[in-house]
Design a protein around this motif. Structure first.
Motif, PDB file in Angstrom:
ATOM      1  N   GLU A  45      30.950 -12.534  48.582  1.00 55.68           N
ATOM      2  CA  GLU A  45      29.486 -12.495  48.538  1.00 55.68           C
ATOM      3  C   GLU A  45      28.965 -13.308  47.360  1.00 55.68           C
ATOM      4  N   ALA A  61      20.511 -11.275  47.072  1.00 53.25           N
ATOM      5  CA  ALA A  61      19.482 -10.259  47.255  1.00 53.25           C
ATOM      6  C   ALA A  61      19.901  -8.910  46.683  1.00 53.25           C
ATOM      7  N   SER A  62      21.168  -8.593  46.755  1.00 55.94           N
ATOM      8  CA  SER A  62      21.622  -7.269  46.324  1.00 55.94           C
ATOM      9  C   SER A  62      21.670  -7.107  44.810  1.00 55.94           C
ATOM     10  N   VAL A  63      21.577  -8.189  44.063  1.00 58.06           N
ATOM     11  CA  VAL A  63      21.667  -8.103  42.599  1.00 58.06           C
ATOM     12  C   VAL A  63      20.410  -8.593  41.900  1.00 58.06           C
ATOM     13  N   LYS A  86      25.736  -0.160  40.140  1.00 56.67           N
ATOM     14  CA  LYS A  86      25.854   0.824  41.209  1.00 56.67           C
ATOM     15  C   LYS A  86      27.297   0.831  41.729  1.00 56.67           C
ATOM     16  N   GLU A  88      28.298   0.368  44.589  1.00 56.93           N
ATOM     17  CA  GLU A  88      28.464  -0.724  45.547  1.00 56.93           C
ATOM     18  C   GLU A  88      28.634  -2.080  44.873  1.00 56.93           C
ATOM     19  N   ASP A  89      28.496  -2.142  43.559  1.00 58.82           N
ATOM     20  CA  ASP A  89      28.787  -3.375  42.825  1.00 58.82           C
ATOM     21  C   ASP A  89      30.283  -3.520  42.538  1.00 58.82           C
TER      22      ASP A  89
END
Length: 117
Positions: A45, A61-63, A86, A88-89
């Motif tokens: 990713e 987008a997630s970070v 998080k 999920e990181d």
């Protein structure tokens, strides 16, 4: 270009961590630097990228809003400041260098970041 990533470790959710990527060799040919990550069982990713010359950085987008990419040209080092981590990181984080922010031809060995809940 040879890349050496470091700074990974085990942290708790909400903590911060800073990754470093030291570049050596023909660094003048590295136009852009990027960070990617790969969690177990998932595809790689895109995390963040920037040009050596500066300008607007790019984020996945997630970070976005939690991570910041920066560089120290004198040290040939790029950093990834990660805040509000998080679970999920959790992933192996890789730094990369290449002729543009969308094309990379040199990769570091990766550093593991584990975020516990």
């Amino acid at each position: 270009v040879q890349l050496q990533a470091s700074g990974g470790g085990l942290v708790q959710a909400g903590d911060s961590l800073r990754l470093s990527c030291a570049a050596s060799g023909r660094t003048f040919s590295a136009y852009a630097m990027g960070w990617f990550r790969q969690a177990p069982g998932k595809e790689r990713e895109f995390v963040a990228a920037m040009r050596w010359s500066g300008g607007i950085p790019y984020y996945g987008a997630s970070v976005k809003g939690r991570f910041t990419i920066s560089r120290d040209n004198a040290k040939n080092t790029v950093y990834l400041q990660m805040n509000s981590l998080k679970p999920e990181d959790t992933a192996v984080y890789f730094c990369a260098a290449g002729p543009s922010t969308s094309r990379y031809d040199s990769w570091g060995q990766g550093t593991l970041v584990t975020v516990s809940s």
